[in-house]
Design an enzyme around this catalytic site. Structure first.
Site, short mmCIF file in Angstrom:
data_model
loop_
_atom_site.label_atom_id
_atom_site.label_comp_id
_atom_site.label_asym_id
_atom_site.label_seq_id
_atom_site.Cartn_x
_atom_site.Cartn_y
_atom_site.Cartn_z
N LYS A 1 1.10 -1.15 0.01
CA LYS A 1 -0.45 -0.02 0.00
C LYS A 1 0.82 1.28 -0.27
O LYS A 1 0.70 2.55 -0.68
CB LYS A 1 -0.77 0.08 1.31
CG LYS A 1 -2.12 -0.72 1.07
CD LYS A 1 -3.34 -0.50 2.48
CE LYS A 1 -2.75 -0.46 3.80
NZ LYS A 1 -1.80 -1.53 4.77
N ARG B 1 -10.78 1.46 7.57
CA ARG B 1 -10.83 -0.54 7.02
C ARG B 1 -11.35 -1.21 7.86
O ARG B 1 -11.46 -2.25 8.43
CB ARG B 1 -8.83 -0.73 8.54
CG ARG B 1 -7.55 -0.71 7.77
CD ARG B 1 -7.16 -0.63 8.78
NE ARG B 1 -5.64 -2.26 9.05
CZ ARG B 1 -4.81 -0.90 8.61
NH1 ARG B 1 -4.22 0.31 8.27
NH2 ARG B 1 -3.62 -1.63 8.09
N ARG C 1 10.90 -7.36 6.69
CA ARG C 1 11.06 -5.15 6.06
C ARG C 1 11.40 -5.19 7.50
O ARG C 1 10.42 -4.86 8.92
CB ARG C 1 9.09 -5.19 5.90
CG ARG C 1 8.26 -3.61 6.43
CD ARG C 1 7.70 -3.16 5.41
NE ARG C 1 6.90 -2.95 6.82
CZ ARG C 1 5.12 -3.39 6.29
NH1 ARG C 1 5.12 -2.31 4.94
NH2 ARG C 1 3.82 -2.99 7.59
N ARG D 1 9.17 -2.90 12.71
CA ARG D 1 8.57 -2.97 13.19
C ARG D 1 7.14 -4.40 13.78
O ARG D 1 7.59 -4.62 13.90
CB ARG D 1 7.15 -2.67 11.91
CG ARG D 1 6.99 -1.29 11.62
CD ARG D 1 6.55 -0.33 10.62
NE ARG D 1 4.78 -1.29 10.97
CZ ARG D 1 4.05 -1.20 9.91
NH1 ARG D 1 4.47 -0.42 8.41
NH2 ARG D 1 3.01 -0.97 10.23
N ARG E 1 -3.20 -9.37 12.46
CA ARG E 1 -2.97 -8.81 11.80
C ARG E 1 -3.80 -9.46 10.55
O ARG E 1 -5.16 -8.91 10.26
CB ARG E 1 -1.72 -7.91 11.60
CG ARG E 1 -1.58 -7.37 12.78
CD ARG E 1 0.05 -6.92 12.13
NE ARG E 1 0.32 -5.44 11.18
CZ ARG E 1 0.56 -5.27 9.96
NH1 ARG E 1 1.94 -5.59 10.27
NH2 ARG E 1 0.94 -3.90 8.96
#
Ligand code: AMP
Length: 232
Positions: free
Chosen positions: A20, A94, A128, A161, A172
């Site tokens: 995104k 969301r 990431r 993160r 998630r």
């Protein structure tokens, strides 16, 4: 939309790690839109240790969504400052409640949905890492920092993160399935949903760029041809 003077109200949606933010950055590079990322707004509050930031960090660390009333107030407040601009929302809405709250204030013209296989997302997210102060992202496999574990620009440490850690990621994804899918159905019924499927950002981007060229009036387009860009 056509050649009308209407301001552009766009949304980009996709599971965590579906690219995104990277795609949103490319969109604003090529089209005149302001980007609002709910995750960035929250992370900024966390860095500044605001009341919202402290609360958000508790939910985020558990892989949960921040409660709707708080999130909606925060984003609608931010958007008020930019009523005269075209915008692209990234990560908001969301939930169905958030989508309905947004709808009461703004008419959304286009929702771009990213569709990426779960296994691909899992691999991308566990690789990431970010530089917390700037939000600069790295992928340890495809786009690592020049020196091990430090940001290219500042030389400060890069971190994973807390919500990208494997145990949080599963939660998630479940949250996404349960709460965000109804939002896609909601926008589909409204006839504004456009889905882009692919296994990597560079595969999705040319289709998205070509599509946006047909949707965004010429005067809001910055460039005609997509450049070759770094993938995350
Ligand atoms: P993101 O950077 O978009 O992946 O968001 C990171 C985290 O921030 C999410 O896992 C949620 O905990 C929280 N978050 C971001 N946007 C929202 C939203 N619209 N509603 C609730 N929580 C959100």
């Amino acid at each position: 939309m056509g050649a009308s003077r209407q301001l552009l109200r766009f949304v980009i949606m996709g599971a965590p790690g579906s690219g995104k933010s990277t795609l949103a950055l490319r969109i604003i590079k090529h089209f005149q839109l302001k980007k609002f990322s709910s995750g960035d707004v929250l992370r900024d509050n966390m860095l500044r240790d605001t009341e919202i930031g402290v609360l958000a960090s508790i939910f985020m660390a558990q892989g949960k969504l921040i409660p709707d009333d708080l999130m909606t107030r925060l984003i609608l407040q931010e958007l008020k400052i930019f009523t005269q601009y075209n915008w692209l929302l990234c990560g908001f809405p969301r939930t169905l409640t958030q989508a309905e709250a947004l709808d009461r204030v703004y008419q959304v013209h286009l929702v771009m949905n990213l569709n990426m296989p779960f296994e691909v997302i899992r691999q991308r997210l566990t690789a990431r890492w970010i530089h917390p102060a700037s939000g600069r992202g790295y992928n340890l496999e495809f786009n690592p920092p020049k020196a091990v574990d430090v940001d290219d620009v500042t030389g400060e440490p890069v971190i994973q993160r807390v919500d990208d850690k494997p145990e949080t990621l599963i939660k998630r994804m479940k949250v996404y399935e349960n709460q965000t899918k109804p939002v896609l159905e909601y926008y589909e019924k409204k006839g504004v949903l456009e889905t882009f499927s692919g296994k990597e950002t560079n595969q999705i981007w040319p289709c998205m760029h070509a599509f946006l060229q047909t949707k965004v009036p010429q005067r809001h387009q910055k460039t005609q041809l997509p450049h070759k860009e770094k993938s995350l």
